[in-house]
Design an enzyme around this catalytic site. Structure first.
Site, mmCIF file in Angstrom:
data_model
loop_
_atom_site.group_PDB
_atom_site.id
_atom_site.type_symbol
_atom_site.label_atom_id
_atom_site.label_comp_id
_atom_site.label_asym_id
_atom_site.label_seq_id
_atom_site.Cartn_x
_atom_site.Cartn_y
_atom_site.Cartn_z
ATOM 1 N N VAL A 500 0.827 -1.215 0.000
ATOM 2 C CA VAL A 500 0.000 0.000 0.000
ATOM 3 C C VAL A 500 0.857 1.258 0.000
ATOM 4 O O VAL A 500 2.048 1.220 0.255
ATOM 5 C CB VAL A 500 -0.966 0.005 1.204
ATOM 6 C CG1 VAL A 500 -1.890 -1.187 1.140
ATOM 7 C CG2 VAL A 500 -0.190 -0.004 2.527
ATOM 8 N N GLU A 501 0.202 2.404 -0.269
ATOM 9 C CA GLU A 501 0.855 3.722 -0.339
ATOM 10 C C GLU A 501 2.001 3.719 -1.352
ATOM 11 O O GLU A 501 3.042 4.339 -1.139
ATOM 12 C CB GLU A 501 1.371 4.136 1.048
ATOM 13 C CG GLU A 501 0.297 4.431 2.068
ATOM 14 C CD GLU A 501 -0.364 5.784 1.852
ATOM 15 O OE1 GLU A 501 0.007 6.478 0.879
ATOM 16 O OE2 GLU A 501 -1.247 6.136 2.631
ATOM 17 N N GLY A 502 1.830 3.023 -2.441
ATOM 18 C CA GLY A 502 2.871 2.898 -3.455
ATOM 19 C C GLY A 502 3.627 1.605 -3.250
ATOM 20 O O GLY A 502 4.255 1.399 -2.214
#
Length: 826
Positions: A500-502
């Site tokens: 997540v978050e990249g």
């Protein structure tokens, strides 16, 4: 007459001036003085004159601004403008959104360590500490992971109510809007503590305090939006989520296919101007329980209701969960970790323009808004989660490895287990230092774009490695799920943070160096901005200053890199005490190495560098490890340079510099322009690679530290939930360690009697009675051994179940359906 002396004079004068980054005028004066001295002591006169003339030919045009700008700067500006890779609006926005802290010094090749060391020690206020010790500690005590993860797949109602009532969703919302008004550092501390006991609880609290409606409203919301929504978000009347990711636009937020068409529609009984949304989102944390959804979409105005612009751009809106046309409530099941996560879909969902975050003025500004706020999630939530898990994993596994015995020896004494314990201790030390440093930067008002990506990638990656080592050491205790298991769910959930978050692969190969090469470089951004200045004279002046600053720094970095390599980084000005000064000197070397490699890579590859992801990833590794090591050194200084922490610092530091040299050598071996790589190798590695992975001797010290009560171990455990309780098996095991260590001499005496057959009974209780009767142990020592046996059993025992307990409701429904079908057939 010697020809060596004039040549030596030139080399020494140039080397001294470049090393210290003295001006061209000072270099010229130094050159003249050294050549004069060389001639006086018998240097070849002809060669001395020739070298002096060459120096003058170089220096005079450069020292006269008018000549330099017309003869050198102007032609180079034209060439630079022609080869400068084009930046898209989204790339420019991403670069301009971030601020630069000490990471800029690490990229300079000559770090000013005073800038790092003068930063204030990260500390909580008395109010924040009271919340951490009070409501946060109490919330941790309410956690029953088996009930949350296996029985309910959700927090129980009383925990939801407690979280809302105590404003855990409003940690960073200002007090004027009903929030707690805490700092980003406090946000980090809360998430770290919650993550040490439950990743489900930490993510539930972390998301509302990360990128989402509250954060965006505080930065960009209208006064009306803030006054209405922030109090409701702070006390939990509104549960937020933020819908960004979709099936066709994961990490590439600029390619969002979700759209909104400007039109008129009904809202609360009135006809208003708004947008009609069509969206398909997934992986949205808290979506199944959210009441207020932040939505990112591309906004279009085909009928020109707002102006001439048809494609307005990425915009952000607040959508109520019960809006007509919105589908929400279903859940994803992320690797058996039941935090609330699910899809959101919508067709023709109408929201008025007043629901755009920031109002109509911020229509089309969504990408900039996201870039300016994304650092919160990357800087705090995920790194803090990794820090809590790694700290807990290290200290509880250290206790387990001392208590658990095989072949009459604590398993932590076996060298194979020692290796794993050393990795856990060193990485937990690094993760905790890195996550705190980045959170402190946010707390100081910075927007640490590059450190946030470094922290997100390396904290989550090292956190997964710690989780893996925990599982390897505790063996069956980790793979058998149940109320006694303290590690299995954390291992299952560890890839979630990686994703997540990249995604981490993208973060490493594209973002860290890709942003750092421009944002952190002391001259590149200035050169790029200079080319955009409209006035020709000002453009030349700005470019001239940046260009020659860049050239001077590049020469200096090459000299410093070679000097530090030749001298094994044993000389040079550096802060610290007798123990850490050598570490700072090594950092000076690797900072110069990075600067040289970055400049040469950008010079030789230009715009193609962004597509050389393997090279970018390796150079990003160098920058990352420099930042991690500097965070550890800052932590060591802030904590008063404790001697007992030195094994942890040493292991983590040697691991970092070994990774730096591995990355540098990999970059050189695979550099696309081979002749350049051959020339760079002696500048970077004049004696070859020297750094080694942490030694076994050092690993033994770290492993022993984890298995022995001490102030260093206590510092590693600071900020995690270690209170023993029925639903905290990790806390119980940690609490057993001091008693176990005190009981070990008695146990050895007792085992000696058993091995010598002085005690002949077969059952443990009978052996104790016989031992007391025969005088091998006292009655008090027998009680001590009984307690030891109880603690050991609690440490190593796993759960078992009736088969029916493990069957899901779906299975029971299936059986009932099969039975009904059988009766119908009959």
């Amino acid at each position: 007459m010697s020809i060596v002396l004039p040549l030596l004079a030139v080399v020494i004068a140039t080397g001294i001036a470049a090393y210290h980054r003295w001006s061209l005028a000072l270099w010229s004066a130094l050159m003249a003085a050294f050549l004069l001295v060389a001639w006086f002591f018998g240097g070849n006169s002809t060669l001395t004159i020739v070298l002096a003339v060459l120096a003058a030919v170089v220096a005079i045009p450069l020292l006269v601004p008018a000549l330099r700008k017309s003869l050198v700067t102007a032609p180079l500006l034209k060439f630079y403008t022609r080869i400068l890779p084009p930046l898209s609006d989204t790339e420019r926005t991403a670069l301009e959104a971030g601020t630069v802290g000490f990471e800029g010094q690490l990229f300079s090749g000559m770090p000013e360590w005073s800038q790092l060391l003068k930063l204030p020690k990260p500390e909580l206020s008395a109010e924040e500490q009271a919340f951490l010790d009070g409501p946060c500690e109490e919330l941790c005590g309410m956690v029953d992971n088996w009930e949350i993860d296996h029985v309910r797949a959700d927090l129980p109602p009383q925990m939801w109510e407690y979280v809302k009532r105590n404003k855990f969703f409003g940690l960073n919302i200002p007090k004027e809007y009903g929030g707690l008004g805490f700092t980003a550092l406090m946000n980090h501390k809360v998430i770290q503590k919650l993550a040490s006991i439950s990743t489900v609880v930490s993510s539930t609290v972390g998301v509302p305090n990360s990128l989402g409606p509250a954060e965006l409203l505080m930065h960009y919301g209208t006064d009306e939006q803030k006054a209405h929504y922030l109090p409701r978000l702070a006390d939990g009347r509104e549960v937020p989520c933020f819908a960004l990711t979709g099936p066709f636009a994961g990490s590439d937020a600029t390619s969002i296919p979700d759209y909104g068409i400007v039109c008129s529609g009904d809202w609360n009984g009135a006809k208003v101007l708004g947008v009609r949304l069509t969206l398909n989102k997934r992986y949205i944390t808290l979506a199944p329980v959210a009441t207020l959804i932040g939505v990112a979409f591309r906004m279009y105005d085909p009928d020109g209701l707002l102006g001439d612009k048809k494609d307005i751009g990425i915009s952000l809106a607040l959508v109520p969960h019960d809006a007509d046309g919105l589908e929400i409530g279903r859940r994803h099941f992320p690797l058996n970790s039941p935090f609330q996560n699910g899809p959101i879909r919508g067709k023709d969902v109408f929201v008025p323009l007043s629901q755009l975050i920031g109002g109509e003025d911020y229509a089309g500004q969504g990408w900039r808004m996201l870039m300016e706020c994304l650092s919160i999630g990357r800087s705090i939530t995920l790194p803090s989660t990794a820090s809590g898990g790694a700290r807990m994993g290290a200290v509880v596994t250290g206790s387990y490895a001392r208590i658990r015995k095989q072949f009459g020896l604590s398993i932590g004494r076996f060298e194979g287990v020692e290796e794993a314990l050393a990795r856990m201790g060193g990485r937990a030390y690094a993760i905790s230092a890195l996550s705190q440093a980045t959170a402190a930067a946010v707390a100081r008002g910075e927007n640490p774009a590059v450190p946030s990506t470094i922290s997100k990638y390396h904290c989550t990656t090292m956190g997964r490695e710690v989780a893996m080592d925990v599982m390897d050491v505790i063996g069956g205790k980790g793979i058998i799920l149940g109320p006694r298991n303290f590690a299995g769910r954390a291992w299952q959930a560890s890839p979630v943070a990686i994703t997540v978050e990249g995604a981490n692969i993208m973060t490493r190969s594209l973002m860290i160096f890709g942003q750092g090469a421009i944002l952190c470089h002391p001259w590149v951004m200035k050169e790029m901005k200079a080319t955009q200045i409209p006035d020709a004279g000002e453009r030349i002046d700005a470019f001239d200053s940046a260009l020659f600053g860049h050239i001077g720094a590049a020469i200096s970095n090459a000299v410093r890199s070679l000097w530090f390599g030749l001298t094994w980084s044993r000389f040079g000005r550096a802060p610290g005490d007798d123990y850490t000064r050598r570490y700072y000197r090594k950092m000076n070397r690797y900072s110069a190495n990075l600067a040289v490699m970055a400049d040469i890579s950008m010079l030789m590859l230009g715009g193609k560098l962004k597509f050389k992801e393997s090279l970018s990833g390796r150079l990003g590794d160098v920058l990352s490890q420099l930042y991690i090591a500097s965070s550890m050194l800052k932590r060591y200084e802030d904590e008063g340079r404790p001697d007992s922490d030195q094994p942890l610092l040493a292991w983590a530091f040697h691991d970092a510099v070994n990774k730096i040299e591995t990355a540098l050598s990999g970059a050189l071996r695979n550099f696309p322009v081979r002749p350049v790589a051959w020339l760079l190798w002696p500048i970077i590695f004049p004696w070859g690679r020297r750094a080694q992975a942490p030694s076994d001797r050092l690993g033994h010290k770290v492993a022993s530290l984890l298995m022995t009560p001490s102030d260093a171990r206590d510092r590693l455990a600071e900020g995690i939930f270690t209170t023993p309780g029925e639903n905290n098996p990790a806390g119980r095991i940690i609490s057993y360690l001091p008693k176990f260590v005190m009981a070990e001499p008695v146990e050895r005496k007792f085992l000696k009697a058993l091995k010598s057959h002085e005690i002949e009974a077969l059952e443990f209780e009978d052996q104790l009675v016989e031992g007391v009767r025969e005088g091998w142990i006292t009655a008090e020592e027998a009680d001590q051994l009984r307690e030891l046996r109880t603690m050991t059993l609690d440490t190593i025992m796993v759960d078992d179940f009736d088969p029916e307990e493990l069957r899901s409701a779906g299975y029971r429904d299936l059986v009932a359906h099969e039975q009904r079908s059988s009766r119908a057939v009959a």
